[in-house]
Design an enzyme around this catalytic site. Structure first.
Site, PDB file in Angstrom:
ATOM      1  N   TYR A 154      44.751 -42.725   0.400  1.00 20.63           N
ATOM      2  CA  TYR A 154      43.378 -42.352   0.744  1.00 20.63           C
ATOM      3  C   TYR A 154      42.423 -43.498   0.421  1.00 20.63           C
ATOM      4  O   TYR A 154      41.574 -43.880   1.230  1.00 20.63           O
ATOM      5  CB  TYR A 154      42.954 -41.084   0.001  1.00 20.63           C
ATOM      6  CG  TYR A 154      41.513 -40.731   0.252  1.00 20.63           C
ATOM      7  CD1 TYR A 154      41.139 -40.070   1.416  1.00 20.63           C
ATOM      8  CD2 TYR A 154      40.513 -41.096  -0.646  1.00 20.63           C
ATOM      9  CE1 TYR A 154      39.814 -39.768   1.675  1.00 20.63           C
ATOM     10  CE2 TYR A 154      39.184 -40.807  -0.390  1.00 20.63           C
ATOM     11  CZ  TYR A 154      38.836 -40.140   0.766  1.00 20.63           C
ATOM     12  OH  TYR A 154      37.522 -39.858   1.033  1.00 20.63           O
ATOM     13  N   ASP A 164      46.080 -35.132   4.996  1.00 17.97           N
ATOM     14  CA  ASP A 164      45.195 -34.466   5.956  1.00 17.97           C
ATOM     15  C   ASP A 164      44.145 -35.410   6.521  1.00 17.97           C
ATOM     16  O   ASP A 164      43.696 -35.245   7.660  1.00 17.97           O
ATOM     17  CB  ASP A 164      44.506 -33.294   5.270  1.00 17.97           C
ATOM     18  CG  ASP A 164      43.762 -33.723   4.019  1.00 17.97           C
ATOM     19  OD1 ASP A 164      42.529 -33.858   4.089  1.00 17.97           O
ATOM     20  OD2 ASP A 164      44.408 -33.928   2.972  1.00 17.97           O
ATOM     21  N   LYS A 170      49.310 -28.206  -0.225  1.00 19.25           N
ATOM     22  CA  LYS A 170      47.879 -27.965  -0.109  1.00 19.25           C
ATOM     23  C   LYS A 170      47.483 -27.996   1.367  1.00 19.25           C
ATOM     24  O   LYS A 170      47.557 -29.032   2.020  1.00 19.25           O
ATOM     25  CB  LYS A 170      47.087 -29.014  -0.884  1.00 19.25           C
ATOM     26  CG  LYS A 170      45.584 -28.753  -0.864  1.00 19.25           C
ATOM     27  CD  LYS A 170      44.850 -29.851  -1.575  1.00 19.25           C
ATOM     28  CE  LYS A 170      43.345 -29.633  -1.472  1.00 19.25           C
ATOM     29  NZ  LYS A 170      42.599 -30.800  -1.958  1.00 19.25           N
TER      30      LYS A 170
END
Length: 531
Positions: free
Chosen positions: A272, A307, A379
């Site tokens: 990320y 995600d 998640k």
């Protein structure tokens, strides 16, 4: 719980290739340290507080003592041997009676550091290890305390755990909102960080009230929120978990602070920071390994950020990159000592709603992840990319997202907001979002036990297609000299290219010399190998 009947040979090959692709990153982390890793050692040893820097009659930003000491050691003797040997050599030779006093000498400009030799090396090592062991003992105590509180109050009565973001910028406003959210059904409270904190190369100090679109991650803010959630846990009769962010330029330090203040989950993914914050790959992979070793010891569940790739890349065409990243994250996490139950691997509900069969595709991707990682508390992230100003559409999309989570047995479900990507959600939106989750989960009940996609059907075929594409991509990554590093440079993930020597924080990476010593790493690795 429903599982797809995946080809075991293909699954084994995927994990074998993930290990090969990740090995250059693991080797890199073993050979280097960073300024944040070294500052984390001092935090474990108990150094806190800031040095007030003054100039022209005014007080400017307060610099943490850990930054001051590490910078002084680096300037005087370098960090190739780590910060512990020169610092505890100074202490054992009588330069200062304790670490705090030594830090104040640094602030005054009177401290002088040197590398020990002969018998002084062993004295410095023993003293440094004893100091780091005190911090690790506190982390161990917090892990035991969490287990006691879960035994006393109980876990949430069902999965997935409902995960809600609370962050106003003011920790004293966050606290009543977090407690209200728990009373309304949230099982996990995430205090999102102030915008840009991931790019600060220091951790702010104290309770803060001035964050923008989030609240600063500080040790005192962690302590205040954990105490508030302990109170509401006792009131509700279920243990409410607390999440924050161990990412960015201070990943190792924030991981230590999380362990010291008994946080329960941490967002923790180098990818990320590399892709979306342009942090140097070398820097953040070294930082990630240390932080994950701390999380493993603290019993903290990590959340990864796969995600996010689907916000910049097509969720169908690039679905296999999410699976590849999950497999790589699993490899890197387990090498650092994390167990399956701590792997909150990320995936997301991001396929364009107008696309035919979009819900079936979402189910296929979610069920593939659930089947590949059956013991991980995955998640599941709500729709964001295709949310618009149409709040009715947004509320419906969130309902579909919640249903997909119920059908595929997700472990952690982040509550979607109907005004996501439009405004900072109002309290009323959060209330409606929690009602949406509660309605779907209550109405669906144990529907997952009735959901069995037929072998050879649409969902099964799509999942196997993504798995085969993942293996093909892993073959190409593993064949590269620097494995994952080269793939990141080529824009494999999130169509964003990040070269190995670019980005922020590269100047904080140091190659270790022979005889380098990190007492925290030695203690954490000893425990991991024993386990």
């Amino acid at each position: 719980m429903t599982r797809l009947d995946l080809d075991p040979v293909l699954v084994a090959r995927a994990r074998e290739l993930a290990a090969l692709a990740a090995q250059p990153v693991i080797d890199l982390a073993h050979r280097h340290t960073t300024v944040s890793v070294e500052r984390a050692v001092l935090r474990l040893a108990g150094l806190t507080g800031t040095d007030p820097v003054t100039g022209e009659g005014r007080t400017e930003d307060r610099v943490p003592w850990v930054n001051r000491v590490v910078d002084a050691v680096r300037d005087q003797v370098g960090l190739e041997h780590g910060v512990a040997l020169p610092v505890w050599h100074a202490l054992t030779s009588g330069t200062a009676p304790d670490l705090q006093t030594l830090a104040e000498q640094v602030g005054a400009g009177t401290a002088r550091f040197e590398l020990p030799d002969g018998a002084a090396v062993e004295r410095a090592r023993e003293a440094a290890q004893a100091a780091a062991a005190e911090g690790i003992a506190r982390i161990d105590g917090n892990r035991r305390r969490r287990e006691e509180l879960v035994a006393t109050h109980g876990d949430p009565p069902r999965r997935p755990w409902i995960y809600l973001i609370v962050a106003t910028g003011d920790i004293h406003e966050d606290i009543p909102q977090a407690q209200a959210a728990a009373r309304a059904g949230a099982d996990v409270i995430a205090v999102i960080r102030s915008t840009g904190q991931s790019l600060l190369d220091y951790v702010p100090e104290g309770a803060t009230r001035t964050g923008y679109a989030g609240t600063y991650a500080t040790q005192e803010n962690f302590r205040l929120m954990r105490a508030a959630l302990d109170d509401v846990s006792a009131e509700l009769g279920r243990y409410v978990r607390l999440t924050n962010y161990a990412s960015g330029l201070c990943m190792p330090e924030i991981a230590v602070l999380a362990g010291l203040e008994r946080l329960d989950m941490m967002l923790n993914d180098a990818m990320y920071g590399i892709l979306f914050r342009d942090i140097n790959p070398r820097r953040t992979f070294v930082d990630q390994r240390f932080s994950r070793m701390v999380h493993a010891r603290a019993g903290i569940i990590i959340n990864t950020g796969e995600d996010n790739y689907l916000t910049t890349a097509d969720a169908v065409d690039e679905a296999h990159t999410v699976t590849v990243s999950q497999l790589l994250n699993e490899t890197l996490a387990k090498e650092a000592g994390l167990e399956d139950w701590q792997l909150g691997l990320g995936h997301a509900f991001e396929i364009q709603p107008e696309r035919e069969e979009s819900f079936r595709l979402e189910l296929a991707h979610a069920l593939l992840a659930r089947s590949l990682f059956p013991d991980a508390p995955l998640k599941w992230m709500p729709p964001t990319k295709h949310m618009t100003g149409d709040v009715f559409r947004g509320y419906l999309l969130d309902g579909f997202f919640n249903l997909a989570g119920a059908l595929t047995g997700q472990g952690i479900l982040l509550v979607g907001m109907m005004t996501e990507a439009v405004v900072t959600p109002w309290l009323s939106d959060r209330d409606l979002a929690l009602r949406n989750v509660e309605y779907v989960l209550n109405a669906a009940g144990n529907l997952a036990e009735d959901f069995h996609p037929p072998k050879g059907g649409f969902i099964d075929r799509r999942a196997h297609t993504v798995l085969r594409e993942s293996v093909d991509l892993l073959e190409r990554i593993a064949d590269r000299r620097r494995g994952l590093m080269d793939a990141i440079a080529d824009g494999t993930f999130g169509i964003t290219k990040r070269p190995i020597d670019g980005g922020k924080g590269l100047d904080g990476v140091v190659e270790l010399a022979a005889g380098a010593y990190n007492p925290a790493l030695e203690l954490l690795q000893k425990e991991a190998s024993h386990a």
